[in-house]
Write an enzyme that holds these catalytic residues in place. Sequence first.
Site, PDB file in Angstrom:
ATOM      1  N   TYR A   1      -0.597   1.656  10.352  1.00  0.00           N
ATOM      2  CA  TYR A   1      -0.808   1.087   9.017  1.00  0.00           C
ATOM      3  C   TYR A   1       0.317   1.518   8.075  1.00  0.00           C
ATOM      4  O   TYR A   1       0.928   0.686   7.390  1.00  0.00           O
ATOM      5  CB  TYR A   1      -2.167   1.538   8.469  1.00  0.00           C
ATOM      6  CG  TYR A   1      -2.510   0.923   7.138  1.00  0.00           C
ATOM      7  CD1 TYR A   1      -3.030  -0.368   7.069  1.00  0.00           C
ATOM      8  CD2 TYR A   1      -2.309   1.617   5.943  1.00  0.00           C
ATOM      9  CE1 TYR A   1      -3.339  -0.947   5.840  1.00  0.00           C
ATOM     10  CE2 TYR A   1      -2.611   1.045   4.722  1.00  0.00           C
ATOM     11  CZ  TYR A   1      -3.135  -0.235   4.667  1.00  0.00           C
ATOM     12  OH  TYR A   1      -3.438  -0.808   3.460  1.00  0.00           O
TER      13      TYR A   1
ATOM     14  N   SER B   1       0.853  -1.185   0.000  1.00  0.00           N
ATOM     15  CA  SER B   1       0.000   0.000   0.000  1.00  0.00           C
ATOM     16  C   SER B   1       0.883   1.227   0.000  1.00  0.00           C
ATOM     17  O   SER B   1       1.942   1.238   0.631  1.00  0.00           O
ATOM     18  CB  SER B   1      -0.889   0.006   1.243  1.00  0.00           C
ATOM     19  OG  SER B   1      -1.536   1.261   1.371  1.00  0.00           O
TER      20      SER B   1
HETATM   21  N1  LIG Z   1      -8.911  -1.996  -0.081  1.00  0.00           N
HETATM   22  C1  LIG Z   1      -7.934  -1.223  -0.543  1.00  0.00           C
HETATM   23  O1  LIG Z   1      -8.160  -0.225  -1.247  1.00  0.00           O
HETATM   24  C2  LIG Z   1      -6.503  -1.565  -0.227  1.00  0.00           C
HETATM   25  C3  LIG Z   1      -5.504  -0.738  -0.766  1.00  0.00           C
HETATM   26  C4  LIG Z   1      -4.168  -1.043  -0.518  1.00  0.00           C
HETATM   27  C5  LIG Z   1      -3.856  -2.174   0.209  1.00  0.00           C
HETATM   28  N2  LIG Z   1      -4.850  -2.944   0.728  1.00  0.00           N
HETATM   29  C6  LIG Z   1      -4.467  -4.132   1.494  1.00  0.00           C
HETATM   30  O2  LIG Z   1      -5.162  -5.254   0.991  1.00  0.00           O
HETATM   31  C7  LIG Z   1      -5.340  -6.219   2.028  1.00  0.00           C
HETATM   32  C8  LIG Z   1      -6.806  -6.632   2.103  1.00  0.00           C
HETATM   33  O3  LIG Z   1      -7.567  -5.495   2.450  1.00  0.00           O
HETATM   34  P1  LIG Z   1      -9.147  -5.406   2.257  1.00  0.00           P
HETATM   35  O4  LIG Z   1      -9.414  -4.024   1.794  1.00  0.00           O
HETATM   36  O5  LIG Z   1      -9.649  -6.552   1.479  1.00  0.00           O
HETATM   37  O6  LIG Z   1      -9.605  -5.491   3.785  1.00  0.00           O
HETATM   38  P2  LIG Z   1     -10.831  -6.253   4.486  1.00  0.00           P
HETATM   39  O7  LIG Z   1     -12.000  -6.284   3.603  1.00  0.00           O
HETATM   40  O8  LIG Z   1     -10.938  -5.614   5.824  1.00  0.00           O
HETATM   41  O9  LIG Z   1     -10.287  -7.755   4.649  1.00  0.00           O
HETATM   42  C9  LIG Z   1      -9.195  -8.029   5.468  1.00  0.00           C
HETATM   43  C10 LIG Z   1      -9.047  -9.521   5.621  1.00  0.00           C
HETATM   44  O10 LIG Z   1      -7.914  -9.775   6.473  1.00  0.00           O
HETATM   45  C11 LIG Z   1      -8.322 -10.611   7.571  1.00  0.00           C
HETATM   46  N3  LIG Z   1      -7.524 -10.302   8.752  1.00  0.00           N
HETATM   47  C12 LIG Z   1      -7.408  -9.119   9.400  1.00  0.00           C
HETATM   48  N4  LIG Z   1      -6.614  -9.242  10.473  1.00  0.00           N
HETATM   49  C13 LIG Z   1      -6.210 -10.550  10.511  1.00  0.00           C
HETATM   50  C14 LIG Z   1      -5.383 -11.307  11.376  1.00  0.00           C
HETATM   51  N5  LIG Z   1      -4.786 -10.730  12.427  1.00  0.00           N
HETATM   52  N6  LIG Z   1      -5.194 -12.617  11.115  1.00  0.00           N
HETATM   53  C15 LIG Z   1      -5.797 -13.214  10.060  1.00  0.00           C
HETATM   54  N7  LIG Z   1      -6.583 -12.543   9.195  1.00  0.00           N
HETATM   55  C16 LIG Z   1      -6.794 -11.233   9.416  1.00  0.00           C
HETATM   56  C17 LIG Z   1      -9.808 -10.269   7.740  1.00  0.00           C
HETATM   57  O11 LIG Z   1     -10.524 -11.313   8.368  1.00  0.00           O
HETATM   58  P3  LIG Z   1     -10.795 -11.397   9.954  1.00  0.00           P
HETATM   59  O12 LIG Z   1     -11.122 -10.013  10.424  1.00  0.00           O
HETATM   60  O13 LIG Z   1     -11.885 -12.381  10.035  1.00  0.00           O
HETATM   61  O14 LIG Z   1      -9.503 -11.911  10.535  1.00  0.00           O
HETATM   62  C18 LIG Z   1     -10.246 -10.158   6.284  1.00  0.00           C
HETATM   63  O15 LIG Z   1     -10.486 -11.442   5.744  1.00  0.00           O
HETATM   64  C19 LIG Z   1      -4.816  -5.562   3.300  1.00  0.00           C
HETATM   65  O16 LIG Z   1      -3.494  -5.961   3.537  1.00  0.00           O
HETATM   66  C20 LIG Z   1      -4.840  -4.076   2.953  1.00  0.00           C
HETATM   67  O17 LIG Z   1      -3.923  -3.346   3.700  1.00  0.00           O
HETATM   68  C21 LIG Z   1      -6.160  -2.675   0.526  1.00  0.00           C
END
Ligand SMILES: NC(=O)c1ccc[n+]([C@@H]2O[C@H](COP(=O)([O-])OP(=O)(O)OC[C@H]3O[C@@H](n4cnc5c(N)ncnc54)[C@H](OP(=O)(O)O)[C@@H]3O)[C@@H](O)[C@H]2O)c1
Length: 242
Positions: A158, A144
Amino acid sequence: MRLTGRIGVVTGAGRGLGREIATALAAEGMSLLLLARTGAQVRELAEDLTSRYGVQTLPAAIDVADPAAVERVVAHAEQHLGTVDLLVNNAGRIERTERLFWEADPAEMWEVVETNLRGPMLLTRALLPPMVQRGHGHVVNIASRARAATRSGTYTGYAVSKRALSVLTESLAGPLTGTGVVVLDVLPGLVRTDMTLGMPVWNGVTEWDEAAAAATVITDAACGRYDDQHGTLLDAPALHRR
Ligand SMILES: NC(=O)c1ccc[n+]([C@@H]2O[C@H](COP(=O)([O-])OP(=O)(O)OC[C@H]3O[C@@H](n4cnc5c(N)ncnc54)[C@H](OP(=O)(O)O)[C@@H]3O)[C@@H](O)[C@H]2O)c1
């Protein structure tokens, strides 16, 4: 079906980007270990992917920052699925409130760092030795630019953890060169997920990147398409538009 017979691990597979990435990999025939803390979400996904694509799936409810749980689940996966070909370090979290560093909860910031940095370090440390031994494998870290953090001056845990994750990719690139194991960062862009919808800084955004862009780039990476970019960052929306 370019990945039939291959084994992958996707962390944070229960929803959002992880779910999309796991689905794209399964559609190419990859068998998967699906990790998240919420067991119901990974179990439901596992059933869905097995029934749709006929792949083997193993769901497990673990916290990726828990060393004993990671060790246990990796051993379980190697026993039941086989040697892992691909690790996608996708699980991530962000602070629940937009606060300046000196007003934020230190415990919460550290939990964010533990998930976003310790988790990938533990999983990568567990899965790299057999990959190096076999001379084959891919590790993909979901990176990110932490634009929300720089824009608002908040979300420090973050921002710090994501920058450090990219340093992990860079640090591994040199020693892995010539081993047959490829490590990459993938930037998903700004995708509408539970994470971004919960961030006031993105209120009012109407144009989102597609989760499919990251999913496609990672599937192609698992097939070796980006092996020549070892150690670098792939901008998924930009690659997807080409
Ligand atoms: N969405 C964006 O625009 C964006 C942009 C740049 C980077 N990212 C990165 O992409 C990745 C996914 O993000 P997302 O937007 O899809 O977020 P999300 O919808 O909140 O999904 C996050 C996932 O990670 C799991 N998770 C969180 N903490 C955890 C832990 N301690 N152990 C195991 N699993 C865990 C959550 O499940 P549980 O809560 O059930 O554990 C969920 O399945 C992240 O690394 C985020 O930083 C996202």
